[in-house]
Design an enzyme around this catalytic site. Structure first.
Site, PDB file in Angstrom:
ATOM      1  N   ASP A 450      -2.500  -1.654  10.337  1.00 51.40           N
ATOM      2  CA  ASP A 450      -2.458  -3.113  10.225  1.00 51.40           C
ATOM      3  C   ASP A 450      -2.104  -3.530   8.795  1.00 51.40           C
ATOM      4  O   ASP A 450      -2.221  -2.734   7.842  1.00 51.40           O
ATOM      5  CB  ASP A 450      -3.845  -3.663  10.598  1.00 51.40           C
ATOM      6  CG  ASP A 450      -3.782  -5.037  11.228  1.00 51.40           C
ATOM      7  OD1 ASP A 450      -2.797  -5.750  10.991  1.00 51.40           O
ATOM      8  OD2 ASP A 450      -4.734  -5.394  11.956  1.00 51.40           O
ATOM      9  N   ASP A 513      -1.026 -11.303  18.160  1.00 50.80           N
ATOM     10  CA  ASP A 513      -2.457 -11.474  18.422  1.00 50.80           C
ATOM     11  C   ASP A 513      -2.670 -12.480  19.542  1.00 50.80           C
ATOM     12  O   ASP A 513      -3.772 -12.592  20.078  1.00 50.80           O
ATOM     13  CB  ASP A 513      -3.186 -11.974  17.162  1.00 50.80           C
ATOM     14  CG  ASP A 513      -3.539 -10.828  16.225  1.00 50.80           C
ATOM     15  OD1 ASP A 513      -3.443  -9.658  16.648  1.00 50.80           O
ATOM     16  OD2 ASP A 513      -3.908 -11.092  15.063  1.00 50.80           O
TER      17      ASP A 513
HETATM   18  C1  GLA Z   1      -5.437  -8.125  12.938  1.00 52.56           C
HETATM   19  C2  GLA Z   1      -4.874  -7.500  14.197  1.00 52.56           C
HETATM   20  C3  GLA Z   1      -5.899  -7.525  15.292  1.00 52.56           C
HETATM   21  C4  GLA Z   1      -7.156  -6.802  14.837  1.00 52.56           C
HETATM   22  C5  GLA Z   1      -7.672  -7.409  13.545  1.00 52.56           C
HETATM   23  C6  GLA Z   1      -8.816  -6.594  12.960  1.00 52.56           C
HETATM   24  O1  GLA Z   1      -5.630  -9.484  13.094  1.00 52.56           O
HETATM   25  O2  GLA Z   1      -3.689  -8.139  14.574  1.00 52.56           O
HETATM   26  O3  GLA Z   1      -5.384  -6.934  16.469  1.00 52.56           O
HETATM   27  O4  GLA Z   1      -6.867  -5.446  14.673  1.00 52.56           O
HETATM   28  O5  GLA Z   1      -6.645  -7.484  12.567  1.00 52.56           O
HETATM   29  O6  GLA Z   1      -9.302  -7.135  11.802  1.00 52.56           O
END
Ligand code: GLA
Length: 693
Positions: A450, A513
């Site tokens: 990420d 997301d």
């Molecule tokens: C980001 C990702 C999510 C999750 C969060 C965790 O927002 O896109 O899918 O993994 O971080 O903090």
């Protein structure tokens, strides 16, 4: 041979299966574009116009369609390269030095060598052809042999010339939770600029251009290019006063400068490009096939369960084990432990950088959970955010100088975190060693990588915009050499890192997301223009959806997520027995159709109804699928007609519908089509069909 050179050696005709691209060296030594479009047979047909000054205000270099316009002379147009030599000269004057042709199993490459007439400064224009995919990859390499440093101020990998005005330009706009919103706009005089200045790609625009002449899915001319680079990019589309449209893509020159030391070379990110005479579908198919067969790792992607939306940061070994058991019961094949497992990570403000297992959450180490997952015969995946650090972390206490910063300024936090300066060797070593250690110690099959904030307050060096992402590419490439079975998912707060630079180095994209099944249809539709379905992760999550607050039936949520690589992100411990049963059925069905979804050709079908049906088709060999969605019925317009595509006209196909099998000719299914009627809101169905032997 796909590369033909004229007898005089001044014209190059580059051909793929059904397209050609031509340029030549003119009497002034300029590399002049000649043609891009349908396939041409004869290189000798091409003539290089000799241009004289039309008027003092329309000088020759300005009106010459150059393949690689440099800054200098009477050029005022968008240039691809600007450098400053050690003596302060900021003009390049080049001469043509010669060419080379090289061939590998899948590609042929032409390299044009250019050299500055005064300085020992070389430019190589690379044209790599993938004939079977009707694609070409352009890049440029610059080499400094001057013995003194050179500052590169701008570098784009090439200019494209399209001999029309009034084209349509399309790309995507968006923001977090709303990535990949396709837009189309008419090109007129002046420039259209799409760009990113954030360092971590972005949710806003995507590094590609599509220019079409009122094309549809199946007709009309389409010219396209996609940059093979994540992070800061710029794309410029310009309709010039000279009856053509230009397109450029490359590194953004915003806050950018690169010092080329004596003896150093720099390869700018390449552009994957192509032409279709038969609409957007051909473009998508060519790119998807290339990605599947050339960039992405072989094999089908597993159905995953990810615990993020269920537990967020409040992870514990016991609850994760319960989730893993339930996920197995549903049919998931990969269990991914998301954020919250390490350091003092209890929320967004602490722990990032401290990549050791939190003992109070995992009193028996990570081994307990990994062991359980493996005993369930599932794969195990782990979330990391290696380029980042929270101020509240041991890593930051130990290495405050590892973050991007200016000595006299305070660096901004975003999501409570700083960005590590990945251009520093010691940071690269730390990140590589940390991940190598995790992958060696634990039986990990999947890494979700990420990156949750943009870069700011960089550091005095202005080349970090490219060095940062190349360090990420390099680390993952090396990790994969040592741990070849591990799949990597590229995530940046959802779909902030979707591009052809990272694709192939990473195996999966976290598309967004936004897991609302209805919003996802639009996101997935736009995504599919350029990017392959096989890398499109899509989850089924709980309702009301955390973003949209919408409540959508579970079947529709599954169908929407089954369009890509399926994942489940619900709190499955709260599932009713009906939800468990439905999930088991859906996941089993997905496993059956997965080879067609992940490795078939994807079609965005027309919807002739006044109702807003979303209709898609997948086709792999003799087998196909239809996905139909009706988010909302409107008065009096319930039905639609599905006209399939890509079938063999004289073959017969059997379509399996809830009302029984229907057998028709390919011709009938493509031109007459079949009626489909869904009723109510959030109605959806998946139908399969098979070609008769
Ligand atoms: C980001 C990702 C999510 C999750 C969060 C965790 O927002 O896109 O899918 O993994 O971080 O903090």
């Amino acid at each position: 041979m796909s590369i033909a050179v004229s007898q005089k050696g001044d014209v190059f005709l580059l051909s793929t299966q059904s397209t050609s691209y031509a340029f030549g060296i003119d009497d002034q030594g300029l590399v002049r574009h000649l043609y891009w479009g349908q396939k041409m047979d004869c290189v000798e047909d091409f003539e290089i116009p000799v241009l004289g000054e039309v008027s003092s205000n329309d000088p020759v270099p300005e009106i010459t369609p150059e393949e690689f316009p440099v800054y200098g002379g009477l050029r005022y147009k968008e240039h691809c390269l600007k450098v400053a030599f050690a003596d302060g000269t900021r003009e390049i004057v080049y001469g043509y030095e010669g060419y080379e042709v090289a061939a590998t199993d899948t590609a042929e490459e032409l390299v044009i060598r250019l050299k500055d007439t005064h300085y020992d400064f070389l430019m190589e224009l690379h044209y790599k052809l993938y004939p079977a995919y009707d694609l070409m990859e352009r890049s440029v390499v610059v080499k400094n042999h001057t013995g003194e440093p050179i500052q590169v101020e701008k570098i784009h990998s090439g200019q494209f010339h399209i001999p029309y005005e009034g084209l349509n330009f399309s790309n995507v706009h968006g923001h977090w939770g709303a990535e990949q919103q396709r837009f189309v706009q008419k090109v007129s005089y002046g420039k259209i600029v799409i760009e990113n200045r954030r360092g971590i790609s972005s949710h806003n625009h995507n590094p590609y251009f599509i220019l079409d002449r009122d094309a549809t899915e199946t007709s009309g001319e389409v010219y396209f290019g996609a940059l093979r680079m994540s992070g800061n990019f710029s794309g410029v589309i310009e309709q010039t006063p000279y009856g053509e449209t230009l397109a450029q893509l490359g590194l953004n020159s915003h806050d950018f400068a690169l010092e080329l030391k004596p003896g150093e070379a720099f390869e700018a990110p390449s552009i994957l490009c192509g032409y279709s005479a038969t609409g957007f579908e051909t473009m998508s198919h060519n790119l998807h096939r290339f990605a599947r067969e050339h960039l992405l790792r072989e094999g089908l992607r597993p159905v995953l369960y990810n615990s993020w939306e269920a537990t967020e940061f409040a992870v514990s070994s016991q609850e994760q084990i319960k989730l893993a058991r339930k996920a197995k019961e549903l049919g998931a094949e990969l269990f991914v432990l998301d954020d919250g497992w390490f350091g003092q990570r209890h929320g967004i403000d602490n722990g990032l950088g401290d990549w050791y297992v939190n003992e109070s959450k995992f009193p028996h180490g990570l081994e307990e959970l990994v062991g359980e997952v493996k005993a369930l015969d599932m794969l195990f995946g782990l979330w990391v955010e290696p380029e980042m650090v929270n101020p509240k972390s041991q890593l930051y206490q130990d290495h405050p100088d590892w973050i991007y910063h200016f000595e006299t300024r305070t660096s901004d936090t975003s999501r409570g975190q700083y960005v590590l300066n990945m251009a520093k060797e010691e940071v690269q070593t730390f990140v590589y060693d940390m991940l190598d250690h995790l992958l060696t110690r634990y039986d990990i099959d999947y890494i979700k990588w990420d990156a949750n904030r943009p870069i700011s307050q960089t550091c005095p060096q202005r080349d970090i915009w490219v060095k940062h992402i190349r360090a990420v590419y390099d680390i993952v490439t090396r990790l994969k050499q040592k741990h070849p079975h591990v799949l990597f998912e590229a995530c940046a707060s959802g779909g902030g890192r979707i591009d052809y630079g990272i694709l192939g180095i990473f195996d999966d994209f976290w598309t967004s997301d936004n897991t609302d099944a209805y919003d996802r249809l639009t996101i997935q539709d736009s995504y599919s223009y350029i990017y392959p379905i096989k890398a499109m992760r899509a989850w089924v999550t709980d309702c009301p959806n955390f973003l949209s607050r919408r409540v959508i039936p579970l079947t529709f949520r599954y169908h929407s997520a089954m369009m890509g690589t399926l994942g489940i992100g619900c709190n499955i411990l709260k599932f009713t027995s009906e939800e468990v049963e439905l999930s088991q059925k859906m996941i089993a069905q997905y496993k059956e159709i997965r080879p067609i979804v992940q490795e078939g050709d994807f079609y965005r079908l027309d919807n002739p109804s006044a109702n807003s049906y979303f209709l898609y088709q997948y086709l792999k060999g003799d087998q196909g699928l239809i996905f139909a969605f009706l988010p909302q019925s409107q008065m009096g317009h319930w039905g639609t007609t599905i006209r399939l595509r890509g079938l063999q006209a004289d073959a017969r196909y059997t379509l399996h519908t809830p009302d029984g099998d229907v057998t028709k000719s390919g011709h009938y299914l493509m031109h007459h089509g079949l009626p489909l009627r869904l009723t109510g809101d959030y109605a959806s169905t998946i139908l399969s069909f098979t070609k008769e032997a």
